[in-house]
Design a protein around this motif. Sequence first.
Motif, short mmCIF file in Angstrom:
data_model
loop_
_atom_site.label_atom_id
_atom_site.label_comp_id
_atom_site.label_asym_id
_atom_site.label_seq_id
_atom_site.Cartn_x
_atom_site.Cartn_y
_atom_site.Cartn_z
N ALA A 198 22.15 6.89 100.01
CA ALA A 198 23.55 6.53 100.28
C ALA A 198 23.99 7.08 101.63
CB ALA A 198 24.44 7.07 99.17
N PHE A 199 23.65 8.33 101.91
CA PHE A 199 24.09 8.94 103.17
C PHE A 199 23.34 8.38 104.38
CE2 PHE A 199 25.99 12.23 100.44
CZ PHE A 199 27.22 12.36 101.08
N ILE A 200 22.04 8.18 104.26
CA ILE A 200 21.31 7.70 105.44
C ILE A 200 21.66 6.24 105.73
CG2 ILE A 200 19.20 6.88 104.29
CD1 ILE A 200 19.48 8.81 107.62
N SER A 201 21.92 5.44 104.69
CA SER A 201 22.34 4.06 104.94
C SER A 201 23.74 4.02 105.55
CB SER A 201 22.31 3.24 103.65
OG SER A 201 23.23 3.74 102.70
N GLY A 202 24.61 4.96 105.11
CA GLY A 202 25.94 5.06 105.71
C GLY A 202 25.86 5.42 107.18
N GLY A 203 24.98 6.37 107.52
CA GLY A 203 24.80 6.73 108.92
C GLY A 203 24.26 5.59 109.75
N TYR A 204 23.39 4.80 109.16
CA TYR A 204 22.83 3.64 109.86
C TYR A 204 23.93 2.63 110.20
CZ TYR A 204 18.37 1.40 111.10
OH TYR A 204 17.29 0.91 111.78
N GLN A 205 24.87 2.46 109.27
CA GLN A 205 25.95 1.50 109.53
C GLN A 205 26.90 2.01 110.62
OE1 GLN A 205 25.18 -1.14 108.22
NE2 GLN A 205 23.82 -0.33 106.63
N VAL A 206 27.13 3.32 110.66
CA VAL A 206 28.02 3.88 111.69
C VAL A 206 27.43 3.68 113.08
CG1 VAL A 206 29.19 5.94 112.54
CG2 VAL A 206 28.99 5.56 110.08
N VAL A 207 26.12 3.85 113.23
CA VAL A 207 25.52 3.69 114.55
C VAL A 207 25.57 2.23 114.99
CG1 VAL A 207 23.08 3.25 113.94
CG2 VAL A 207 23.64 4.55 116.00
N PHE A 208 25.61 1.30 114.04
CA PHE A 208 25.80 -0.11 114.37
C PHE A 208 27.23 -0.37 114.87
CE2 PHE A 208 21.87 -1.33 112.17
CZ PHE A 208 21.45 -2.38 112.98
N VAL A 209 28.18 0.44 114.42
CA VAL A 209 29.55 0.33 114.94
C VAL A 209 29.63 0.94 116.33
CG1 VAL A 209 31.95 1.03 114.58
CG2 VAL A 209 30.54 0.39 112.62
N TYR A 210 29.04 2.11 116.50
CA TYR A 210 29.19 2.88 117.74
C TYR A 210 28.51 2.21 118.94
CZ TYR A 210 28.86 6.88 120.92
OH TYR A 210 28.95 7.70 122.01
N THR A 211 27.31 1.68 118.75
CA THR A 211 26.52 1.19 119.89
C THR A 211 27.19 0.05 120.65
OG1 THR A 211 24.51 1.89 118.74
CG2 THR A 211 24.24 0.41 120.61
N PRO A 212 27.65 -1.03 120.01
CA PRO A 212 28.32 -2.07 120.80
C PRO A 212 29.65 -1.63 121.39
CG PRO A 212 28.48 -2.58 118.46
CD PRO A 212 27.54 -1.42 118.59
N GLU A 213 30.25 -0.57 120.83
CA GLU A 213 31.51 -0.08 121.38
C GLU A 213 31.31 0.73 122.65
OE1 GLU A 213 34.44 0.42 117.49
OE2 GLU A 213 33.24 2.13 118.15
N VAL A 214 30.20 1.43 122.75
CA VAL A 214 30.03 2.37 123.85
C VAL A 214 29.51 1.70 125.13
CG1 VAL A 214 27.63 3.11 123.45
CG2 VAL A 214 29.31 4.76 124.30
N PHE A 215 28.79 0.56 124.99
CA PHE A 215 28.24 -0.12 126.16
C PHE A 215 29.17 -1.26 126.60
CE2 PHE A 215 24.15 1.51 124.36
CZ PHE A 215 23.83 2.33 125.44
N PRO A 216 29.25 -1.54 127.92
CA PRO A 216 30.08 -2.65 128.41
C PRO A 216 29.43 -4.00 128.11
CG PRO A 216 28.91 -1.65 130.24
CD PRO A 216 28.63 -0.80 129.04
N THR A 217 30.21 -5.07 128.25
CA THR A 217 29.75 -6.42 127.89
C THR A 217 28.47 -6.82 128.62
OG1 THR A 217 32.02 -7.11 127.42
CG2 THR A 217 30.43 -8.86 127.84
#
Length: 529
Positions: free
Chosen positions: A418-437
């Motif tokens: 549960a925790f490692i899958s939750g962390g995996y989903q958060v990094v999917f949120v963070y990555t497209p947010e941190v890099f420009p288009t």
Amino acid sequence: MRAYLRNRTVAMEISAFDLMDWEILHRSPRLAVNLLASLANALLGCSRLETFTVDNALEAFGFGVFQWKISLLTGLAWIGDAMEMMILSVLGPQLHCEWSLPGYQVALITSVVFIGMGFSSVAWGNVADKYGRRVGLTVCMCWTLYYGLLSAFSPIYGWLLFLRGLVGFGIGGAPQSVTLYSEFLPVKARGICIMLIAAFWAIGAVFEVLLALWVMPTLGWRWLLGLSAIPIGIFVSFCYWLPESPRFDVLSGRRDKAMATLTRIARDNGKEMPRGTLIEYKQSERGQFKDLFSHQYWKTTLLLWFIWFANAFCYYGIVLLTTELFQAGDSCGTTQGAKNEPRCRLECKYLTSADYKDLLWTTLAEFPGLLISLFAVDYLGRKKSMAICFFMFSLCILPLFACIGRIALTIFIFISRAFISGGYQVVFVYTPEVFPTEIRALGMGTSSAVARIGALITPFVAQVMLRTSVYLTLSVYCGCSLLAAIASLILPIETLGRGLQESEHYQEALGQTTNVTSQSNGTTQSMDQ
């Protein structure tokens, strides 16, 4: 309307001058300069009111019918991706017995998929940054569907290995669905929406286990491979509806297409288009690998790569450990000598209905993990959420060092997953947010490629090293997870509440436009004085 009235006012003021007025202005240059400055300021004010960005439009539209449609369509790609991944935990034990494969060949069935994904992730990212998100995602899904169906007809081990590697090559482009999806979302909804689309991954994983429980005892693994391609087939059938990202169109100099897409979103959501002209900035060089290592992003890139590596290594590790430890049963044998260490006694043993049911229970852990992340990602922030998930995963692995029964084993695997899958989903949120288009798809692609290296290595730890030393295997996963928790905390950028970044040159161009406007206003005010 205000812009229209201001234009009318300016036009009326100009037309009201007769010949005598122009003669007066000719005799008084100072008065003429003041009048022209006032008119210029009015026109600049009109132009400011008549321009907007893609972000302005998406914020005005909000989250509506259009976003629900694209959620369902990109969600099908996620379901297909999850099913192709979950097959690996079922296919290995089956072929281990049916084809009498040694341990390293069983591990290769899993690893070859990740090898294909590792080679293709960067390539799909480049395609998405240069030719469009829609193009990259559609082609990779068509590729996966074709070779996924072909692999069901593999006559021998070599052919299966080759075709599953090609399936992996196609799956490497699946993360681009997140890139595309994120570029249609307003700022406030982005974190929760990307987390919700991750629910499709959980649905796909659970559906694959249920499908295996129904198909494997009667029809066999070939039918399982064929039926698992259905969600991707549905996606391919409806991908003609999929629009291109308006952000990508703007950077490509295709303002008309971006306007058409935004008009379509406004119509579906029942909103009005912003008045004025969409700001355009054409950038010919996109998806440059060197941009990931610019002074602004090099530290973020390296830390993110390790976080993605650790996520994949630990996530697929716990998935593979589940079936391996269930096959061992609750009989903890001990090695001969003074170590008194638990040992997994694995021989050729088919998965039973009880094994599939326990696998289903641990797979259902994806949903609590999703709920944990939904709560944390918008309250604690992206960085802290990832760190907590990694730390809790390590904590839940510790009880597995002891010789515990099957029920306790299932519970701790459930919580850790549960925790490692939750962390995996958060990094999917963070990555497209941190890099420009301009490098967003490449950033996702390279991160995904590094993740596949972790996924490539983990079968040899979870399926080969485990048979030698349970302690060493679990220690590797705990250590990797703790290091990833530290890496998450020292990331230089927190993206909570931050809009998607456009091209650096695009931002500079907007800044220059603002400076020119402000300078013009300052000049006008000084002339009036």
